[in-house]
Design an enzyme around this catalytic site. Structure first.
Site, PDB file in Angstrom:
ATOM      1  N   PHE A   1       0.866  -1.069  -0.170  1.00 24.11           N
ATOM      2  CA  PHE A   1       0.032   0.006  -0.047  1.00 24.11           C
ATOM      3  C   PHE A   1       0.907   1.195  -0.080  1.00 24.11           C
ATOM      4  O   PHE A   1       1.789   1.479   0.807  1.00 24.11           O
ATOM      5  CB  PHE A   1      -0.913   0.196   1.267  1.00 24.11           C
ATOM      6  CG  PHE A   1      -2.109   1.177   1.169  1.00 24.11           C
ATOM      7  CD1 PHE A   1      -3.024   0.873   0.157  1.00 24.11           C
ATOM      8  CD2 PHE A   1      -1.836   2.215   1.945  1.00 24.11           C
ATOM      9  CE1 PHE A   1      -3.704   2.106   0.138  1.00 24.11           C
ATOM     10  CE2 PHE A   1      -2.789   3.359   1.937  1.00 24.11           C
ATOM     11  CZ  PHE A   1      -3.721   3.295   1.114  1.00 24.11           C
TER      12      PHE A   1
ATOM     13  N   ASP B   1       2.022  -4.968   8.337  1.00 22.21           N
ATOM     14  CA  ASP B   1       0.863  -4.129   8.267  1.00 22.21           C
ATOM     15  C   ASP B   1      -0.243  -4.994   8.222  1.00 22.21           C
ATOM     16  O   ASP B   1      -0.394  -5.759   7.227  1.00 22.21           O
ATOM     17  CB  ASP B   1       1.060  -3.217   7.115  1.00 22.21           C
ATOM     18  CG  ASP B   1      -0.277  -2.190   6.835  1.00 22.21           C
ATOM     19  OD1 ASP B   1      -1.338  -2.418   7.479  1.00 22.21           O
ATOM     20  OD2 ASP B   1       0.055  -1.055   6.376  1.00 22.21           O
TER      21      ASP B   1
ATOM     22  N   TYR C   1     -11.153   0.552  10.640  1.00 20.16           N
ATOM     23  CA  TYR C   1     -12.152   0.966   9.997  1.00 20.16           C
ATOM     24  C   TYR C   1     -12.491   0.016   8.884  1.00 20.16           C
ATOM     25  O   TYR C   1     -13.609   0.377   8.251  1.00 20.16           O
ATOM     26  CB  TYR C   1     -12.042   2.315   9.726  1.00 20.16           C
ATOM     27  CG  TYR C   1     -10.960   2.847   8.567  1.00 20.16           C
ATOM     28  CD1 TYR C   1     -10.668   2.569   7.606  1.00 20.16           C
ATOM     29  CD2 TYR C   1      -9.696   3.531   9.255  1.00 20.16           C
ATOM     30  CE1 TYR C   1      -9.475   2.895   6.800  1.00 20.16           C
ATOM     31  CE2 TYR C   1      -8.683   4.110   8.635  1.00 20.16           C
ATOM     32  CZ  TYR C   1      -8.514   3.475   7.342  1.00 20.16           C
ATOM     33  OH  TYR C   1      -7.672   3.829   6.591  1.00 20.16           O
ATOM     34  N   LYS C   2     -11.604  -1.028   8.784  1.00 19.87           N
ATOM     35  CA  LYS C   2     -12.197  -1.996   7.655  1.00 19.87           C
ATOM     36  C   LYS C   2     -12.715  -3.108   8.190  1.00 19.87           C
ATOM     37  O   LYS C   2     -14.137  -2.803   8.575  1.00 19.87           O
ATOM     38  CB  LYS C   2     -10.887  -2.392   6.942  1.00 19.87           C
ATOM     39  CG  LYS C   2      -9.950  -1.196   6.128  1.00 19.87           C
ATOM     40  CD  LYS C   2      -8.862  -1.715   5.638  1.00 19.87           C
ATOM     41  CE  LYS C   2      -7.896  -0.721   4.939  1.00 19.87           C
ATOM     42  NZ  LYS C   2      -8.481   0.020   3.850  1.00 19.87           N
TER      43      LYS C   2
ATOM     44  N   ARG D   1     -12.121  -4.323  -6.811  1.00 24.07           N
ATOM     45  CA  ARG D   1     -11.963  -5.350  -5.478  1.00 24.07           C
ATOM     46  C   ARG D   1     -13.604  -5.509  -5.097  1.00 24.07           C
ATOM     47  O   ARG D   1     -14.441  -4.615  -5.219  1.00 24.07           O
ATOM     48  CB  ARG D   1     -11.354  -4.405  -4.555  1.00 24.07           C
ATOM     49  CG  ARG D   1     -10.000  -4.205  -4.787  1.00 24.07           C
ATOM     50  CD  ARG D   1      -9.188  -3.566  -3.505  1.00 24.07           C
ATOM     51  NE  ARG D   1      -9.983  -2.445  -2.921  1.00 24.07           N
ATOM     52  CZ  ARG D   1      -9.239  -1.900  -1.928  1.00 24.07           C
ATOM     53  NH1 ARG D   1      -8.240  -2.408  -1.178  1.00 24.07           N
ATOM     54  NH2 ARG D   1     -10.140  -0.994  -1.231  1.00 24.07           N
TER      55      ARG D   1
END
Lengths: 434, 434
Positions: free
Chosen positions: B139, B219, B244-245, B393
């Site tokens: 990322f 990560d 938050y995912k 995605r």
């Protein structure tokens, strides 16, 4: 108590104070905040009060924007633009221009960005300057962050025999003397001191730093929304501060950073997260910083807390700033005068400057039993706070603090001191946060 | 589309999918989330859905804790302890122990702390190692933060002729080759790739890094709450990630950092804010870091957003983690199979590994018109997302994603591709956030 007032003051009775409240042109703003019954709140310098619209705004963000909008709200609810949009509003309050500020992260982190960027600029402009000048009485995190930067750079610099240094102004070292060696890269000061409420002359000190070849970083934590600030007028380089005190943004609401336009595109700040990239969603393989204030962003922001900043900020922007300042000074003057009249028998020492130009929006007194006295006050619903050593702090927020609040607070203080109500085990026991 | 399934699969009709939902032992968790009508939500890997209790928790924090408790809530509402309390809960989900994690700041910032601490440790333990190994397909913020650290240290290191370096594993450089020179201080990888959904073998890669003398930072942004993680089992050194995912903490809710107990008291991390001090409220004049995980805190946290983390996290902790993983794999298997059966005429290329051990909780396909196809899907209420280049995605969150959701999503995809509904100006126009 050393001083008494020479002549009959205004607001000599509670009735006078109530009359002053009734005549206050800012009185309407008090209704924009939800203050609990039975409380005199004099800690807006630590956590501002709840604006009337904040609960509904929180519901909207959580139930509508998150719950119904889901990921789409980054566009449709404007989440992506929040740091810049709030930053523009804040800049307008601080003598800044649009595009010079963002609301993001914490004051500590924004200070890290500002100091690191200043150091990078000076490495180019004035090589060999490795001193961060601050003051011993600064809010601790300001000193710690400077120490953290110096420690990190020194982990490499030690190999060269050069060292970064944090030099603290205090009773033994004036700012002038600290700058005299000509090795200061940056001066970092709090405009209004968190403990004493004393205020630096922003114009004069910024000029003094610049004359010595240093860049100037101001921490406005106790200034923003509390006292007039003109960053561009002072020609400051960087400023940081928080939104949860006088701006009433909510507990721990994100902080701000202001960067003079001349510095925004010069050097990376090390917290080079994707939000500071020139094209965050291009998912580029290597870092290319934004050419504007977005360079001082880092990662994804806590949207719920961030959105609530606007509710409080908008109320402050509606008010006449000169009227706020005038009322703040009238309230702190009144506080000092009433304490000196009514608590004269007790060992209270004023630590806040009497001179208006050197005073922020709170007053502080030392008392040998300060912690217990504040605990007793809070138990009676008069909420100020305590700071080491022995300091009672009373913040006034002219948007919602009234003259009768000050009267009632001093009366409670007088009674607690006269009756020694503070001298009880429950008031001497320390909490984690005071 | 290259592959077809060899035999009649389960869930060959929408009726089969509905039956699978009815028989799903995790089905009850779907009612713990408020998903809007008419939406199939397959973007929980970007922003998780709203837990049913979050609106009430937000009201409580804003109206009660902030509005009525005011500053007292730092003690009475437990605000001060939130980062550690939530960190302990999160650690229990990730194979960590109490006292090894805090929820705070952002993933980018926590990665900065982890990498900086790792570099400081190696300066002592293995001097001369100045390489941060990451991967080109990581990322972006993970690479940028590493570049930011290297740039900052190099501003000093250049004088010595030594340079910090970010070395990226990619098609031309394997992890083995990147470690071969023996100069790596730290390896920083995303456990599950944000774009492809491919997953590293945490045990094997951590051992590989250690064998090469490097520390290991993971990560877990796309892992926490999505796939089994055992940080202590893998003997990892540091981990970061977001809430938050898959943890459904709310938009931009604060991130986490996990630090193995052996590293917690060794070196300063440079973001040395007051919350990381051994005694934050002593207001000490110089920095003395906490001896525990609090050393990885920095400044005051956004309480409203932070408190909401707990609502989603508690739901995840109630679920059987093995059952979640089994359902996640069943859903992504189904997604792949249905696409390959029903969209075989179209140029969709699976970029997610078929092997279970190498797959996270989302599936990605490349399509030459990926952006427009996703835009058309979202217009029909099938919400996945798009990532450069050309990648569609689809995330599955087994707490609330059902088998019929997958069926409906693939049917919408098939219809959009068959009808070329994506080929319209409104679907080709780019937004700021995709």
């Amino acid at each position: 108590m050393s001083a008494t007032t020479p002549s009959a003051p205004p607001h000599a009775t509670r009735g006078d104070c109530l009359a002053a409240d009734a005549a206050d042109p800012l009185r309407g703003f008090r209704d924009r905040f939800l203050l609990p019954d039975g409380v005199v709140y004099l800690d807006g310098n630590s956590l501002g009060a709840l604006p009337a619209g904040a609960e509904e705004r929180a519901r909207e963000v959580v139930a509508e924007e998150w719950g119904r909008g889901l990921i789409r709200s980054w566009n449709t609810a404007g989440w992506f633009d929040l740091p810049g949009r709030l930053g523009d509003k804040l800049a307008s309050l601080l003598g800044g221009n649009p595009g010079e500020a963002v609301v993001t992260d914490t004051t500590s982190l924004n200070l890290f960005k500002a100091l690191a960027a200043a150091i990078r600029i000076q490495q180019r402009d004035r090589p060999g300057r490795r001193v961060i000048v601050s003051e011993r009485d600064n809010f601790p995190t300001d000193v710690y962050i400077a120490e953290g930067i110096a420690d990190f750079l020194n982990s490499v610099a030690e190999e060269t025999g050069t060292r970064y240094e944090v030099r603290l102004v205090d009773a033994s070292l004036s700012l002038r003397d600290a700058l005299a060696p000509g090795d200061a890269a940056v001066v970092s000061l709090s405009h209004v001191n968190y403990r004493t409420g004393s205020m630096w002359d922003m114009d004069a000190v910024t000029a003094q730093a610049h004359d010595a070849g240093a860049l100037m970083v101001w921490d406005l934590a106790h200034s923003a929304g509390a006292v007039p600030v003109d960053l561009n007028g002072a020609d400051a380089d960087f400023a940081v501060g928080c939104t949860y005190k006088y701006l009433n943004g909510g507990p721990g609401s994100p902080a701000f950073i202001w960067v003079h336009a001349r510095h925004q595109d010069r050097f990376w700040q090390p917290l080079a997260g994707w939000w500071s990239h020139a094209a965050p969603f291009a998912m580029a393989e290597s870092y290319r910083p934004a050419g504007d204030i977005r360079r001082f962003l880092c990662g994804t922001q806590p949207v719920t807390s961030l959105a609530l900043v606007e509710t409080g900020l908008d109320i402050t922007l509606e008010a006449d700033q000169a009227a706020l300042r005038a009322k703040s000074l009238a309230l702190t003057d009144l506080f000092v005068r009433l304490v000196e009249q009514r608590c004269a028998a007790h060992p209270l020492e004023l630590v806040t400057p009497r001179e208006h130009a050197r005073r922020g929006s709170h007053v502080s007194f030392r008392h040998p039993e300060g912690y217990a006295v504040m605990s007793a006050l809070i138990a009676r619903g008069v909420i100020g706070d305590y700071r080491e050593p022995e300091v009672l702090r009373f913040g006034v927020t002219p948007l919602y603090t009234g003259y009768a609040d000050v009267w009632d607070a001093v009366e409670a203080l007088r009674d607690i001191l006269d009756s020694r109500a503070w001298d009880a085990p429950e008031h001497r026991e320390r909490n984690a946060v005071t």
